[in-house]
Design a protein around this motif. Sequence first.
Motif, PDB file in Angstrom:
ATOM      1  N   TYR A 179       0.840  -1.202   0.000  1.00 63.40           N
ATOM      2  CA  TYR A 179       0.000   0.000   0.000  1.00 63.40           C
ATOM      3  C   TYR A 179       0.872   1.248   0.000  1.00 63.40           C
ATOM      4  CZ  TYR A 179      -3.523   3.387   1.614  1.00 63.40           C
ATOM      5  OH  TYR A 179      -4.340   4.471   1.734  1.00 63.40           O
ATOM      6  N   ALA A 180       1.945   1.246   0.779  1.00 69.99           N
ATOM      7  CA  ALA A 180       2.864   2.390   0.832  1.00 69.99           C
ATOM      8  C   ALA A 180       3.433   2.678  -0.555  1.00 69.99           C
ATOM      9  CB  ALA A 180       3.992   2.121   1.826  1.00 69.99           C
ATOM     10  N   LYS A 181       3.770   1.636  -1.276  1.00 73.39           N
ATOM     11  CA  LYS A 181       4.308   1.798  -2.638  1.00 73.39           C
ATOM     12  C   LYS A 181       3.263   2.431  -3.553  1.00 73.39           C
ATOM     13  CE  LYS A 181       6.586  -0.730  -6.379  1.00 73.39           C
ATOM     14  NZ  LYS A 181       6.968  -2.036  -6.919  1.00 73.39           N
ATOM     15  N   ARG A 182       2.012   1.946  -3.449  1.00 77.79           N
ATOM     16  CA  ARG A 182       0.928   2.515  -4.270  1.00 77.79           C
ATOM     17  C   ARG A 182       0.682   3.977  -3.909  1.00 77.79           C
ATOM     18  NH1 ARG A 182      -1.589  -2.347  -2.910  1.00 77.79           N
ATOM     19  NH2 ARG A 182      -3.168  -1.303  -1.623  1.00 77.79           N
ATOM     20  N   GLN A 183       0.785   4.310  -2.619  1.00 74.35           N
ATOM     21  CA  GLN A 183       0.576   5.696  -2.196  1.00 74.35           C
ATOM     22  C   GLN A 183       1.622   6.618  -2.829  1.00 74.35           C
ATOM     23  OE1 GLN A 183       0.491   4.608   2.065  1.00 74.35           O
ATOM     24  NE2 GLN A 183      -1.298   5.936   2.239  1.00 74.35           N
ATOM     25  N   TYR A 184       2.880   6.211  -2.801  1.00 75.56           N
ATOM     26  CA  TYR A 184       3.936   7.011  -3.430  1.00 75.56           C
ATOM     27  C   TYR A 184       3.610   7.254  -4.903  1.00 75.56           C
ATOM     28  CZ  TYR A 184       7.605   7.245   0.164  1.00 75.56           C
ATOM     29  OH  TYR A 184       8.348   7.538   1.276  1.00 75.56           O
ATOM     30  N   THR A 185       3.267   6.188  -5.597  1.00 74.50           N
ATOM     31  CA  THR A 185       2.970   6.293  -7.032  1.00 74.50           C
ATOM     32  C   THR A 185       1.807   7.252  -7.263  1.00 74.50           C
ATOM     33  OG1 THR A 185       3.714   4.021  -7.360  1.00 74.50           O
ATOM     34  CG2 THR A 185       2.354   4.979  -9.099  1.00 74.50           C
ATOM     35  N   TRP A 186       0.760   7.120  -6.457  1.00 74.62           N
ATOM     36  CA  TRP A 186      -0.440   7.943  -6.616  1.00 74.62           C
ATOM     37  C   TRP A 186      -0.116   9.423  -6.414  1.00 74.62           C
ATOM     38  CZ3 TRP A 186      -4.087  11.375  -5.107  1.00 74.62           C
ATOM     39  CH2 TRP A 186      -5.356  11.272  -5.696  1.00 74.62           C
ATOM     40  N   PHE A 187       0.530   9.735  -5.296  1.00 74.23           N
ATOM     41  CA  PHE A 187       0.802  11.142  -5.001  1.00 74.23           C
ATOM     42  C   PHE A 187       1.762  11.761  -6.013  1.00 74.23           C
ATOM     43  CE2 PHE A 187      -0.566   9.979  -0.577  1.00 74.23           C
ATOM     44  CZ  PHE A 187      -1.665  10.824  -0.550  1.00 74.23           C
TER      45      PHE A 187
END
Length: 304
Positions: free
Chosen positions: A266-274
Amino acid sequence: MDKQKILAIVGPTGIGKTSLSVWLAKRFNGEIISCDSMQVYKKMDIGTAKVTKEEMEGIHHELIDVQDYDEAYNVKVFQEKCRKAIDDVVKRQKFPILCGGTGLYLKAALYDYEFQEEKEDEAFKSYLDSKSNEELVKMLEEQDRKALEKIHPNNRKRLIRALQICHSGTSKSEQEDKQQHIPLYDVYFLGLDVDRNILHDRINKRVDIMFENGLVKEVEELFSNPQTWEYTSFQGIGYKEFKDYFLGEKNLDEVKTAIKTHSRQYAKRQYTWFKNQMPVHWFEAQDRDEIYDAVKEWLSHADK
């Protein structure tokens, strides 16, 4: 007329957004509005890493413990509540600081996002429910290929949602393209970054602490009844992993490992999203002096 200034602290789970938000609120006469899709739920404290009274250090927080855990919460509800909370903070002559990692919630609240009111076609919904994920993907490819770029083929809920929108006469992509995605406020997006190994270590330790603090008891009290597994609140990381434990298919060590893995993913997806969705100013999480100076300088400039 100048737009209202708002500080939005973003970044991955476990990086220290809560602590920084309180630190900055004390220095800039601020109040905090939580933009976390799970901390809205009452009684769900440990698995959501909900900010405690001690951690608040006397700073007023909005949108925490505002929803019963057996009631559905969504981005449209959040948008309304968050914009009202911003108005309330400003009326109290305080500086609004938004803090949280649920990117879509932040964007919906701060940008010109509009949600279409739609009547659900029960017959069409039943028809979609009868289809496999592969069939849903194929249908969406034909009707709104662009929407598929943002939806994982295994995310059945979002596939069905996109097809329902198409069925209403306007595709999801057409709805999004009509909106200009302009911020309604003068927003400074402050992103926290840290070495990935350090972040993964923090996430793993945080999950260990959740178990030490009674996560198993919290989940058993709220969700041991199979009827509760359909609740929106149960879908969050830190809770949904217990389903296999309740079914006797996994032990607690396996549940803990799954929570750690899903949190890191989830942390990885958050970085990508932001990094793709917002004009974020990134800082090393520990560089508080640099962060303070940047916020102070931004606040000193009027919105152009």
